[in-house]
Design a protein around this motif. Structure first.
Motif, PDB file in Angstrom:
ATOM      1  N   ALA A   1      -3.479  62.501  76.938  1.00 25.86           N
ATOM      2  CA  ALA A   1      -4.537  61.597  77.101  1.00 25.86           C
ATOM      3  C   ALA A   1      -6.123  61.498  76.235  1.00 25.86           C
ATOM      4  CB  ALA A   1      -4.763  60.207  77.785  1.00 25.86           C
TER       5      ALA A   1
ATOM      6  N   LEU B   1      -4.831  62.579  87.783  1.00 28.84           N
ATOM      7  CA  LEU B   1      -4.283  61.636  88.975  1.00 28.84           C
ATOM      8  C   LEU B   1      -3.185  59.914  88.471  1.00 28.84           C
ATOM      9  CD1 LEU B   1      -6.211  62.234  92.562  1.00 28.84           C
ATOM     10  CD2 LEU B   1      -4.011  63.210  91.429  1.00 28.84           C
ATOM     11  N   LEU B   2      -4.211  59.367  88.145  1.00 25.04           N
ATOM     12  CA  LEU B   2      -3.678  58.244  87.258  1.00 25.04           C
ATOM     13  C   LEU B   2      -3.083  58.312  86.547  1.00 25.04           C
ATOM     14  CD1 LEU B   2      -4.076  55.549  86.365  1.00 25.04           C
ATOM     15  CD2 LEU B   2      -5.583  56.149  84.849  1.00 25.04           C
ATOM     16  N   HIS B   3      -2.823  59.885  85.606  1.00 25.75           N
ATOM     17  CA  HIS B   3      -1.439  59.787  84.617  1.00 25.75           C
ATOM     18  C   HIS B   3       0.321  60.567  85.776  1.00 25.75           C
ATOM     19  CE1 HIS B   3      -4.843  59.290  82.009  1.00 25.75           C
ATOM     20  NE2 HIS B   3      -3.811  58.712  80.868  1.00 25.75           N
ATOM     21  N   ASP B   4       1.073  60.917  84.839  1.00 26.65           N
ATOM     22  CA  ASP B   4       2.259  61.231  85.616  1.00 26.65           C
ATOM     23  C   ASP B   4       2.138  62.382  85.163  1.00 26.65           C
ATOM     24  OD1 ASP B   4       3.148  58.177  85.498  1.00 26.65           O
ATOM     25  OD2 ASP B   4       4.232  58.118  83.539  1.00 26.65           O
TER      26      ASP B   4
ATOM     27  N   HIS C   1     -11.000  63.891  88.544  1.00 30.35           N
ATOM     28  CA  HIS C   1      -9.164  64.308  88.915  1.00 30.35           C
ATOM     29  C   HIS C   1      -9.054  63.186  88.814  1.00 30.35           C
ATOM     30  CE1 HIS C   1     -12.275  68.071  91.401  1.00 30.35           C
ATOM     31  NE2 HIS C   1     -10.708  68.784  91.024  1.00 30.35           N
ATOM     32  N   SER C   2      -9.351  61.436  89.032  1.00 32.05           N
ATOM     33  CA  SER C   2      -8.380  60.274  89.030  1.00 32.05           C
ATOM     34  C   SER C   2      -8.051  60.844  87.983  1.00 32.05           C
ATOM     35  CB  SER C   2      -9.660  58.881  89.494  1.00 32.05           C
ATOM     36  OG  SER C   2     -10.629  59.237  88.835  1.00 32.05           O
ATOM     37  N   PHE C   3      -8.339  60.781  87.182  1.00 29.10           N
ATOM     38  CA  PHE C   3      -7.560  60.926  85.466  1.00 29.10           C
ATOM     39  C   PHE C   3      -6.627  61.630  85.319  1.00 29.10           C
ATOM     40  CE2 PHE C   3      -6.746  61.378  80.844  1.00 29.10           C
ATOM     41  CZ  PHE C   3      -7.616  60.033  80.485  1.00 29.10           C
TER      42      PHE C   3
ATOM     43  N   THR D   1      -6.989  70.107  89.393  1.00 32.60           N
ATOM     44  CA  THR D   1      -6.197  69.393  90.151  1.00 32.60           C
ATOM     45  C   THR D   1      -5.312  69.273  91.665  1.00 32.60           C
ATOM     46  OG1 THR D   1      -7.017  67.461  88.702  1.00 32.60           O
ATOM     47  CG2 THR D   1      -5.451  66.310  90.234  1.00 32.60           C
ATOM     48  N   TYR D   2      -4.385  70.636  90.659  1.00 30.31           N
ATOM     49  CA  TYR D   2      -3.574  70.714  91.463  1.00 30.31           C
ATOM     50  C   TYR D   2      -3.390  72.534  91.673  1.00 30.31           C
ATOM     51  CZ  TYR D   2      -1.786  66.228  90.159  1.00 30.31           C
ATOM     52  OH  TYR D   2      -1.270  64.950  89.601  1.00 30.31           O
TER      53      TYR D   2
END
Lengths: 440, 440
Positions: A214, A203-206, A199-201, A229-230
């Motif tokens: 990516a 959340l890292l992005h806009d 999930h961090s990947f 994630t959402y």
């Protein structure tokens, strides 16, 4: 991994050696047996795992300068004993159930034949390796049964010690898991590794879209996108928009899985992504895997539950002296006599009794000449198979049990051993062992 | 122990780095938080353990030639990424609860501030170490409470992986255990080691008397004799006959302990061995230790239950991205939004609120500038203490947290942190955390 394993042991093994050397009893020929009195968690069968790791660890069980210097500073061993340890190299023999084989209460998984001092020194290490690895393989085998042919990946390394994580990947693989997230297990044992993004990947992005773009740009459309994630349904739509209908897989790590999985499958099909697979990873164990058996899940990722033995984190095995010689050289069977921890003394051999269809029906344990002795159980020769194989012969590790080849052999052996068990062995609920153990 | 720890990690950490490097997002400043959503086993508090081990492991988290060569053969990373890994050395900062401190749901035990790629790489290793060690320390702390001042020794290395055994000894020691049977824990961390003999030593000899004589001759009358191999009362009589009334201790490893212990104490006193201590070691956990609190037991040896976390073998901690910068350099709070796994986004600082008698009454978590930012919670300054300390500052490990000194500091800190908790924290039965976690 060439470090000495000699201090991965309990202090009392060394004080016993010390006292036995002084008493002149250290060289008495001895037989130690490693077994479990019951199957923890009321499992239907246990799975032998760790044997290959143990054999490699025994080869490194040497007291080098560093170990001896530290022991000397501790002052609890005599000089004569330190000298004896300096020369130590296991020169006895070990019989055992080969790795991947199944076992039952009382099954002698390892039989160590050596002088007392030589054999007792291996107690702690043998138990550490086999208790942990077998508990994990036993849990993993239940998950493989529950998955009913669908692939499982082990991804629980973060929920156990960093070195146990590597052993857990290996034990799960023996039990039939297809892959692991753990890179060291891939390097050391050649187990296939897997994993794409957390999930961090995202959340890292806009945006989720930017994250998926990516990931696809680098890992390709065959990758697995994490879609929860959402909003999971929106995540699936975005995933297919970004990757196209050739998207490899989506991963779901939260929510009410049977419902979510069905919706996601329908949605993927509606979007034309009919070949995109669904993998789920939300705190699964054998029960939730079984509950998803009829859902359109394509693969499972299992973490915490497999590396912690799914409620039974250790196998409860013990390592007991069962026979030793006296001053006259004759063998004496020995066993502790306290009421609640009875052991069966004596040297043993074992056969798994098979019925006319080749189904296992009993674990026959013969007390007598020990493994390799052919006298016992001959009357069962045409309807049983022997279980004990030589692992170490006069100090020499036998081929076929260690390294990548040993691991693949263990994996195949496990499949065959489970296939031979009666159907009750597949039951997940607590109960008696799948076959009885009978002493003859 | 100088081996690289870089592959003790999950494959997806590396694929995320790969994709983020290509997307130009790998360098976004990020804050990761390590915490648990709940206390497994409905414990009243958790105990931080593993921090010192983790800091040492992070220093060895380097991709050497062997690691890079293997990764290259796997073909899942781009050349640019392999080159980036070759240069990798953590250069960010880490705040955390110091080792030995207690914690509650949501407590940010570790806050990692670094570029995304640098920080995400530590996820698996940090979780492996802290999940395992904290679960054990948490169980061990309950046992220490139950023992009510009597010493406990950790002797469960045989019931967990051979490397986890060493970590378990360390975690138990932080929680207040006095000693371990594990020699490597003695060598590596300076923890006192203990142990004398097993049943096999008695069975090796021609009689129990001969075994006791052999042990006393070498280990001295101050040793601990194991008296329950045959008949416990007879064993005690023989022990005192052989060793004299100066016998150090007897060990009991079977039977109905409260009854047996009372009888053995009476017998020892009758025989004049009034200073001979009694140690018990029969599959103890916090509940059986508590049940023996009023028995004349002098010390406890605990095995399986402590190394397996007494029913909660892992702490269930997660490592989540909670904030990161965007292309404009501004911080954005982030959190997964799926219904069942909510995280609190944002940078945090923490204070433990104390009442007028100095008793802990709440865990206050402030979302704002993060640790070191003094803006939040100032109004509580005179009735709270801050919990987060700097562990790594711009890549430099701060002194006081690693090695033997760090271990002793953690042990003292734990004692103080438990003493500060309200009485409900001592309850063994399942229930709510001893103090609530409040977000401000």
């Amino acid at each position: 991994m060439n470090a000495s394993t000699a201090l991965l042991t309990d202090r009392y093994e060394l004080t016993m050696v010390d006292a036995a050397l002084a008493a002149g009893t250290a060289q008495r020929q001895s037989v130690f047996e490693l077994f479990t009195r019951r199957l923890p968690g009321a499992r239907r069968y246990g799975v032998v795992a760790g044997t290959g790791r143990l054999l490699e660890a025994i080869e490194r069980f040497r007291f080098g300068d560093d170990e001896l210097a530290w022991l000397e500073t501790q002052g609890f061993l005599r000089r004569e004993t330190l000298d004896w340890l300096a020369d130590y190299r296991f020169s006895g023999s070990i019989w055992g159930y080969p790795e991947g084989e199944v076992f039952f209460p009382g099954s002698p998984l390892l039989i160590v034949e050596a002088g007392f001092a030589e054999g007792v020194l291996l107690e702690t290490l043998a138990l550490s390796v086999l208790n942990a690895d077998s508990a994990i393989a036993t849990a993993a085998s239940r998950m493989v049964n529950a998955a009913n042919g669908k692939p499982l990946a082990e991804m629980g390394g973060r929920r156990t010690g960093e070195h146990s994580a590597v052993a857990a990947a290996r034990a799960s693989y023996i039990a039939g898991f297809s892959a692991t997230s753990n890179l060291e297990a891939g390097r050391r044992y050649g187990i296939p590794t897997m994993g794409t993004a957390a999930h961090s990947f995202t959340l890292l992005h806009d945006s989720e879209r930017a994250a998926f773009e990516a990931q696809i740009a680098t890992l390709g459309e065959g990758t697995t996108l994490l879609v929860d994630t959402y909003d999971t349904e929106q995540g699936v739509r975005t995933a297919v928009e970004v990757a196209g209908t050739g998207l490899g897989a989506v991963r779901i790590d939260s929510g009410d899985l049977p419902v979510t999985v069905a919706r996601v499958r329908e949605l993927l099909d509606d979007l034309g992504a009919t070949n995109t697979r669904i993998t789920v990873t939300n705190d699964l164990d054998e029960y939730t895997v079984a509950a998803l058996a009829s859902s359109p899940v394509d693969s499972f990722g299992v973490g915490t539950s497999v590396v912690t033995g799914s409620g039974a984190p250790t196998m409860g095995m013990v390592y007991k002296l069962v026979a030793r010689t006296g001053d006259d050289g004759d063998w004496v069977s020995v066993a502790k006599q306290s009421a609640d921890k009875v052991s069966k003394g004596g040297r043993k051999s074992v056969r798994r009794l098979l019925d006319s269809r080749g189904r296992a029906s009993a674990e026959l344990i013969f007390i007598g000449d020990g493994p390799g002795g052919e006298a016992e159980g001959e009357e069962f020769a045409d309807r049983s198979r022997q279980l004990l194989v030589p692992l170490v012969v006069v100090g020499e590790t036998q081929p076929g049990h260690t390294g990548g080849a040993g691991l693949e052999a263990a994996r195949s052996r496990h499949r065959a051993a489970v296939a031979e068990l009666p159907p009750v062995a597949m039951r997940l609920r607590r109960g008696d062992p799948a076959i009885p153990t009978e002493y003859r």
